[in-house]
Design an enzyme around this catalytic site. Structure first.
Site, PDB file in Angstrom:
ATOM      1  N   CYS A 250      60.539 106.889   9.784  1.00 23.32           N
ATOM      2  CA  CYS A 250      60.052 105.598  10.294  1.00 23.32           C
ATOM      3  C   CYS A 250      60.262 104.433   9.339  1.00 23.32           C
ATOM      4  O   CYS A 250      61.349 103.910   9.219  1.00 23.32           O
ATOM      5  CB  CYS A 250      58.599 105.704  10.731  1.00 23.32           C
ATOM      6  SG  CYS A 250      58.137 104.287  11.744  1.00 23.32           S
TER       7      CYS A 250
ATOM      8  N   ASN B 144      57.180 105.870  14.803  1.00 24.38           N
ATOM      9  CA  ASN B 144      56.068 105.356  15.623  1.00 24.38           C
ATOM     10  C   ASN B 144      55.945 103.892  15.242  1.00 24.38           C
ATOM     11  O   ASN B 144      55.405 103.569  14.171  1.00 24.38           O
ATOM     12  CB  ASN B 144      54.756 106.063  15.251  1.00 24.38           C
ATOM     13  CG  ASN B 144      54.627 107.442  15.853  1.00 24.38           C
ATOM     14  OD1 ASN B 144      54.161 107.608  16.985  1.00 24.38           O
ATOM     15  ND2 ASN B 144      55.039 108.447  15.094  1.00 24.38           N
TER      16      ASN B 144
HETATM   17  N1  CDV Z   1      55.114 104.688  11.280  1.00 26.51           N
HETATM   18  C1  CDV Z   1      55.677 103.642  10.654  1.00 26.51           C
HETATM   19  O1  CDV Z   1      56.170 103.748   9.519  1.00 26.51           O
HETATM   20  N2  CDV Z   1      55.640 102.446  11.301  1.00 26.51           N
HETATM   21  C2  CDV Z   1      56.089 101.221  10.724  1.00 26.51           C
HETATM   22  C3  CDV Z   1      55.301 100.051  11.258  1.00 26.51           C
HETATM   23  C4  CDV Z   1      53.867 100.187  10.990  1.00 26.51           C
HETATM   24  C5  CDV Z   1      55.800  98.752  10.676  1.00 26.51           C
HETATM   25  C6  CDV Z   1      57.558 100.947  10.980  1.00 26.51           C
HETATM   26  O2  CDV Z   1      58.257 100.567  10.021  1.00 26.51           O
HETATM   27  O3  CDV Z   1      58.035 101.056  12.109  1.00 26.51           O
END
Ligand code: CDV
Length: 310
Positions: A172, A197
């Site tokens: 992510c 996410n």
């Molecule tokens: N799960 C994540 O790392 N989400 C981050 C949001 C919160 C900015 C993302 O970079 O997508």
């Protein structure tokens, strides 16, 4: 002869707080079977794919927090996923919160694994860039408590030889940081797989909201091109526990081009035949690192954490 790895990004729609792991695994098995039907070698599931994304709310009770973590992999609930992968002879990537006892203490990581076609775990990664905050922010539309619930990953970004490819993982928020890609680029990575996410609304920078989908693909396309690697992104999308999350699961070629992308915010498979040699044209020319990088000029990247304005 071209080296083809046929890969699917298995986007999941929301997993609500009362949905069991067994139910989430059933949904993943359905997508895995679809992937096999399309001739895929590897299927990529999202970050923390077994439950609702709990960093979006505050918890204090240790047992309640631990209930979202896996202390064994495979576990009783995830064993059917491994068994089906072995039966179908398909590899997979799975993100899950990991509870480990190491050095006599409890450690919690946001983790992902790579499983080969025999159902064997051949790679593990622990998320390094943890977004959000550690303190309680009850007035926000939702919270982003990864810094509270997880430690910074301690495995670096290794690259694994598996399924005939050099594969790497990130999770992510890592996808927004060029360092994540480059560490693997310097190991000759051919395909980077990741789950995410990503809320559509950022309570602390709402002016970014209209650009969420653009930024999602922008960073993965740039990372792919600049490191001559395929990038596969799998979302957990839709409205989950009151938080609306991006879809846009995708397959990106080393050219930076989007080859396939999801069009829904539910369970959806996107797949492509990926020529692992496609990156060579880039790694031998404009991104020939050995020829063109100037690391003696890059020291500040590792010496300095935040910008210092002289
Ligand atoms: N799960 C994540 O790392 N989400 C981050 C949001 C919160 C900015 C993302 O970079 O997508």
């Amino acid at each position: 002869m071209s080296r083809i790895l046929t890969v699917a990004a298995a986007q999941l729609g929301p997993i609500q707080r009362d949905e069991s792991r067994a139910s989430a695994v059933r949904r993943m098995i359905a997508l895995m079977r679809q992937a096999k039907g399309h001739g895929c070698d590897l299927v990529v599931f999202p970050e923390a794919a077994l439950t609702a994304f709990f960093p979006h709310w505050w918890m204090e009770d240790e047992a309640e927090i631990d209930a979202y973590f896996e202390s064994a992999m495979p576990s009783n609930e995830t064993a059917p996923l491994f068994a089906e992968a072995q039966r179908l002879e398909i590899g997979f990537h799975l993100g899950y919160p990991e509870l480990a006892i190491e050095g006599g203490r409890k450690r919690r990581f946001n983790t992902a694994i790579l499983v080969d076609k025999s159902g064997t775990i051949v790679g593990k990664y622990r998320k390094i860039h943890l977004p959000g905050h550690a303190e309680h922010r009850p007035d926000a539309a939702y919270q982003n408590l990864e810094k509270r619930y997880f430690e910074t990953g301690d495995l670096g970004w290794p690259v694994f030889e598996a399924m005939g490819a050099r594969l790497g993982m990130m999770i992510c928020n890592d996808r927004r940081w060029p360092e994540s890609y480059r560490v693997m680029g310097l190991q000759g990575v051919e395909m980077i797989v990741l789950g995410y996410n990503t809320p559509k609304h950022n309570p602390w920078a709402p002016d970014h909201d209209r650009l969420g989908e653009f930024h999602n693909h922008l960073v993965m396309q740039a990372g792919a091109y600049q490191n001559a690697s395929w990038v596969i992104g799998a979302a957990k999308a839709g409205v989950e526990a009151g938080v609306d999350q991006l879809g846009g699961s995708c397959i990106i070629a080393p050219s930076g081009e989007l080859v396939a992308q999801a069009v829904t915010e539910g369970d959806e498979l996107v797949f492509a035949r990926c020529d692992l040699d496609l990156g060579k044209s880039y790694s031998r020319s404009v991104f020939n690192f050995a020829m063109h990088r100037e690391p003696q000029c890059y020291g500040m990247i590792v010496e300095r954490k935040g910008a210092v304005i002289a």
